[in-house]
Design a protein around this motif. Structure first.
Motif, short mmCIF file in Angstrom:
data_model
loop_
_atom_site.label_atom_id
_atom_site.label_comp_id
_atom_site.label_asym_id
_atom_site.label_seq_id
_atom_site.Cartn_x
_atom_site.Cartn_y
_atom_site.Cartn_z
N LYS A 1 0.84 -1.20 0.00
CA LYS A 1 0.00 0.00 0.00
C LYS A 1 0.88 1.26 0.00
O LYS A 1 1.86 1.34 0.74
CB LYS A 1 -0.87 -0.02 1.26
N LYS A 2 0.51 2.19 -0.85
CA LYS A 2 1.32 3.41 -0.94
C LYS A 2 1.00 4.35 0.22
O LYS A 2 -0.14 4.40 0.68
CB LYS A 2 1.02 4.12 -2.26
N GLY A 3 2.03 5.10 0.68
CA GLY A 3 1.82 6.07 1.75
C GLY A 3 0.80 7.11 1.35
O GLY A 3 0.80 7.59 0.21
N THR A 4 -0.09 7.43 2.28
CA THR A 4 -1.17 8.39 2.00
C THR A 4 -0.61 9.81 1.80
O THR A 4 0.38 10.19 2.43
CB THR A 4 -2.17 8.39 3.18
N CYS B 1 -2.67 10.88 -8.57
CA CYS B 1 -1.99 10.02 -7.59
C CYS B 1 -2.20 8.53 -7.85
O CYS B 1 -1.68 7.69 -7.10
CB CYS B 1 -2.42 10.38 -6.17
N ASP C 1 -3.10 4.94 -7.51
CA ASP C 1 -3.67 4.16 -6.40
C ASP C 1 -3.19 4.65 -5.03
O ASP C 1 -3.40 3.98 -4.02
CB ASP C 1 -3.38 2.66 -6.58
N ARG C 2 -2.56 5.82 -4.97
CA ARG C 2 -2.15 6.36 -3.66
C ARG C 2 -3.37 7.00 -2.99
O ARG C 2 -4.05 7.83 -3.60
CB ARG C 2 -1.07 7.43 -3.85
N GLU D 1 -0.52 6.57 8.61
CA GLU D 1 -0.30 6.13 7.22
C GLU D 1 0.09 7.28 6.29
O GLU D 1 0.39 7.06 5.12
CB GLU D 1 -1.57 5.45 6.70
N HIS E 1 2.37 9.73 4.59
CA HIS E 1 3.80 9.94 4.30
C HIS E 1 4.07 11.32 3.71
O HIS E 1 5.18 11.81 3.78
CB HIS E 1 4.30 8.88 3.31
N TYR E 2 3.05 11.90 3.08
CA TYR E 2 3.24 13.18 2.39
C TYR E 2 2.10 14.12 2.76
O TYR E 2 0.96 13.67 2.91
CB TYR E 2 3.24 12.98 0.86
N ALA F 1 7.24 10.71 -6.97
CA ALA F 1 7.81 9.60 -7.77
C ALA F 1 9.34 9.66 -7.72
O ALA F 1 10.00 8.63 -7.55
CB ALA F 1 7.30 9.69 -9.21
N GLU G 1 10.53 8.54 -4.23
CA GLU G 1 10.41 7.09 -3.99
C GLU G 1 11.38 6.29 -4.86
O GLU G 1 11.68 5.14 -4.55
CB GLU G 1 8.95 6.66 -4.18
#
Ligand code: NDP
Ligand code: OXD
Length: 321
Positions: free
Chosen positions: A2-5, A30, A32-33, A47, A49-50, A303, A306
């Motif tokens: 799961k990507k960081g929210t 975004c 699937d983020r 959850e 991250h940004y 992107a 990451e």
């Protein structure tokens, strides 16, 4: 995995800063983020991250224990710098072509407005007065730009191409073709002495607060073809001493001003700026932030981050911009 929210913390109060409008754009870019709009009720702080923010309430960002990057949705980060609890993660500001071009349009528009004596011509029109005045060429006017960063350097280039004599002032030395560059406190007087139209595109920091004051205005060129110097401020309201501006307009130290930013925004209804014949005012929209371009910019930066690449346009907390 799961990507960081990405959490959106947007407190704007104007149509351009509608959180819903930004949420739709971020959802589109975004993939699937998960994108969580503050106040929507859904979302787990751990959850996140940004964070993409505009004028967050001081302390609000400290609620996210796993934050990795903060994206300010504008170019100026002064509203964040005062937050003592701001998480110590990279803070990225906006520097995109769309915003830069909009600011250059504003600067060119207002420099030309004063250079071509538009205030006088419009007043004459209202009075049905056929009273042409001598029009001096652009090359007779020196425009001085305080701040030669992303915005100031682009505006300088556009003004130079129109034919104005252009100079700029920054913290560190610069070399820009066709622009006379000054830097630091030691060179500010020489920069001001030759300036007929002063454009301020500085960030607001402890160093620059109230830099636009009577002492500075009195150092501008007193033998300008325009009669008295003109000041254009689209940086931040905290850069200007508003009582000094009014007093300098009254005693002729300044001929006119264009203001896009104010100590208090929205500008209070009783502000003397509203009806002042020598003030051209706009409601902090010299360069609007466009959700389409800026949401793409943030997604691109995430992107990069990451993929282990460096973030761009990271703010230096020691300098405050
Ligand atoms: P940048 O950070 O790219 O540029 C800032 C410039 O100011 C740099 O040249 C820097 O010098 C100079 N500077 C900073 N502090 C000082 C100082 N103490 N003395 C001399 N020079 C100094 O910012 P941008 O060009 O992207 O944006 C500038 C500001 O414009 C923003 O901070 C924001 O407040 C305002 N803005 C207003 C908008 C509006 O709609 N009205 C829209 C967008 C931005 P150096 O290059 O040496 O570091
Ligand atoms: C900005 C602004 O900083 O809108 O981008 O003022």
């Amino acid at each position: 995995m799961k990507k960081g929210t990405l959490a959106l913390l947007i407190h704007g109060g104007t149509e351009n800063w509608s959180p819903e409008r930004w949420k739709r754009r971020f959802d589109e870019v975004c993939g699937d983020r998960p994108v969580w709009q503050l106040g929507s009720g859904k979302g787990e702080p751990g959850e996140v991250h940004y964070a993409a923010v505009w004028k967050p309430v001081p302390g609000e960002l400290a609620a996210f224990p796993n934050l990795r990057v903060i994206f300010n949705l504008g170019a100026g980060v002064d509203a964040l710098m005062g937050d003592k609890s701001l998480p110590k993660v990279p803070l990225v500001r906006v520097a995109v072509g769309d915003l830069t071009r909009r600011m250059t349009e504003y600067v060119v528009l207002h420099v030309l407005m004063h250079h071509r004596q538009e205030l006088y011509l419009r007043a004459s029109q209202r009075e049905k007065l056929w009273a042409p005045k001598f029009q001096w060429p652009a090359g007779a006017i020196s425009v001085g730009i305080m701040g030669l960063g992303t915005l100031g350097s682009d505006a300088a280039d556009a003004l130079r191409r129109i034919g104005f004599r252009v100079a700029g002032w920054s913290n560190s030395p610069k070399a820009i073709a066709g622009v006379e560059c000054f830097h630091g406190k030691a060179q500010i007087d020489a920069f001001l002495r030759q300036t007929d139209i002063l454009v301020c595109l500085l960030p607001l920091t402890p160093e620059t607060r109230h830099i636009l004051n009577r002492d500075l205005f009195a150092k501008l060129n007193r033998s300008s073809p325009m009669g008295a110097p003109v000041v254009i401020n689209a940086g931040r309201g905290g850069l200007q001493d508003e009582a000094d501006i009014l007093a300098c307009l009254a005693d002729g130290t300044l001929g006119a001003v264009s203001l896009d930013v104010y100590a208090t925004e929205p500008l209070p209804p009783n502000s003397p700026f509203w009806n002042h014949p020598k003030v051209v005012l706009t409601p902090h929209n010299a360069a609007d932030t466009d959700p389409d371009e800026i949401s793409r910019y943030v997604a691109h930066q995430i992107a990069r981050f990451e993929a282990g690449q460096a973030l761009e346009n990271v703010v230096d907390p020691a300098r405050g911009y």
